[in-house]
Design an enzyme around this catalytic site. Structure first.
Site, PDB file in Angstrom:
ATOM      1  N   SER B  57       0.980   7.891  56.074  1.00 48.25           N
ATOM      2  CA  SER B  57      -0.361   7.000  55.226  1.00 48.25           C
ATOM      3  C   SER B  57      -1.559   6.905  56.006  1.00 48.25           C
ATOM      4  CB  SER B  57       0.288   5.485  54.925  1.00 48.25           C
ATOM      5  OG  SER B  57       0.432   4.917  56.315  1.00 48.25           O
ATOM      6  N   HIS B  96      -2.434   0.504  59.857  1.00 51.67           N
ATOM      7  CA  HIS B  96      -3.342   0.724  58.968  1.00 51.67           C
ATOM      8  C   HIS B  96      -4.505   0.299  59.403  1.00 51.67           C
ATOM      9  CE1 HIS B  96      -0.817   1.609  55.079  1.00 51.67           C
ATOM     10  NE2 HIS B  96      -0.529   2.596  55.743  1.00 51.67           N
ATOM     11  N   ASP B 123      -3.875  -2.306  50.757  1.00 52.91           N
ATOM     12  CA  ASP B 123      -2.433  -2.843  51.053  1.00 52.91           C
ATOM     13  C   ASP B 123      -1.940  -3.895  50.295  1.00 52.91           C
ATOM     14  OD1 ASP B 123      -2.166  -0.692  52.761  1.00 52.91           O
ATOM     15  OD2 ASP B 123      -2.460  -1.519  54.344  1.00 52.91           O
TER      16      ASP B 123
END
Lengths: 167, 180
Positions: B57, B96, B123
């Site tokens: 990701s 992230h 998210d």
């Protein structure tokens, strides 16, 4: 004393040590680079500006972003992650940072660019404080290395403000 | 007899004193590894100073199998930083980037929104049901350093345990049969 296993072990340890040292030196060499980036952002248009049913202000705007970030690249740079964020203070929050647009620059050749874009992510305030509010647009960059330490810095551009009325 | 013969002979020739000696040196190896890990925990202030990237990701920045060094200081969290966070009800931490920060005037608490560089949307879908923002206590650390590929060792070992046992066995044999 000089069995196959010993030699294999020695060879493996030696090569891993050299590899680790080379990684460390590559990362340290990034410190020798003194970059001189430049950036300019213009707000071309406020597309719309309204209060959501939940009570938060939301705005859509179109920007002209131009920057020259070529000097940030070194031999240990894998890519640049850059983004523009709106930053402002409200009575409730001492700092609001809302990312409006971002991009990945994979190579030095692409690091001098010009783009005309509307905000990629929704610009929603926590509350309804945006009318007439002054804000900064900040161009942030994060240097993602091939190996080692990551660097980050920014250019703060001041003097932007929202309209006094919803539109 | 070659390698195997030598190994068998050297096992036979072990004396009690030598056995003790080797047990101690094996203990030293294990404890020094533990000391290094715990010292890293103290220095970085993060409960896991090193994490392995498991998903794509954050590509092309971080690929599966890369490792990240974390640091957890009291510095405030700011947009753009790559953070490792735990979501309630999810076992595996996520790495992230922070895209939105709202920091309270009075308490200094933060509302944080994250997004994977390679994901299309933010998210909120990964967070717990109805959760809009991450808070300070969700965040385990921020990434400060990067080393490619090294994490494959642990990925392979967790996915193919047989390789782990072979490796541990081989290392153990090497320690036992070594004479210095």
């Amino acid at each position: 004393m000089h069995s196959f296993g010993y030699r294999l072990n020695g060879l493996l340890t030696f090569s891993l040590t050299i590899l680790a040292m080379m990684c460390a030196i590559a990362s340290l060499s990034d410190n020798l680079n003194t970059p001189s980036p430049s950036a300019e952002i213009q707000i071309m248009n406020i597309n719309w500006f309204q209060k959501q049913p939940q009570g938060n202000d939301e705005v859509s705007l179109t920007m002209n972003i131009s920057a020259d970030l070529q000097s940030l690249f070194t031999w240990n740079t894998k890519q640049l992650f850059i983004f523009v964020s709106a930053e402002y203070e409200t009575p409730k929050n001492s700092l609001n940072q809302v990312s409006l647009w971002d991009a990945i620059i994979p190579a030095k050749e692409h690091a001098k660019f010009w783009i005309h874009t509307s905000n990629k992510y929704r610009f929603v305030d926590q509350g309804n404080n945006l009318r007439g509010k002054e804000f900064n647009l900040t161009l942030h960059w994060h240097v993602m290395p091939k190996t080692g330490k990551m660097f980050a810095d920014k250019i703060v551009l001041t003097g932007y403000s929202f309209p006094e009325e919803y539109r | 007899m070659g390698l195997i013969g030598d190994t068998v002979d050297s096992i036979k020739s072990i004396q009690t004193r030598q056995l003790l000696n080797q047990a101690v040196s094996l203990g030293m190896v294990v404890t020094s590894a533990l000391i290094i890990w715990k010292a890293l925990m103290c220095i970085t202030g993060s409960e896991s100073p090193v994490v392995v990237v498991l998903s794509g990701s954050m590509e092309p920045g971080f690929k599966r199998g890369d490792i990240l060094f974390l640091h957890m200081s009291n510095d405030p969290i700011r947009a753009g930083e790559i953070v490792v966070f735990n979501v309630d009800g999810r076992e595996i931490p996520i790495v992230h980037r922070v895209i939105k920060v709202h920091e309270r005037q009075d308490s200094g608490e933060v509302d944080v929104l994250t997004k994977g560089d390679n994901n299309y949307g933010d998210d909120r879908l990964l967070y717990a049901q109805g959760q809009q923002w991450l808070h300070r206590h969700h965040i385990m650390g921020r990434a400060v350093g990067f080393l490619p590929y090294v994490g494959w060792v642990t990925i392979i070992m967790t996915e193919k345990p047989i390789i782990k046992y072979i490796l541990i066995g081989a290392l153990g044999l090497l320690v036992i049969t070594s004479k210095d």
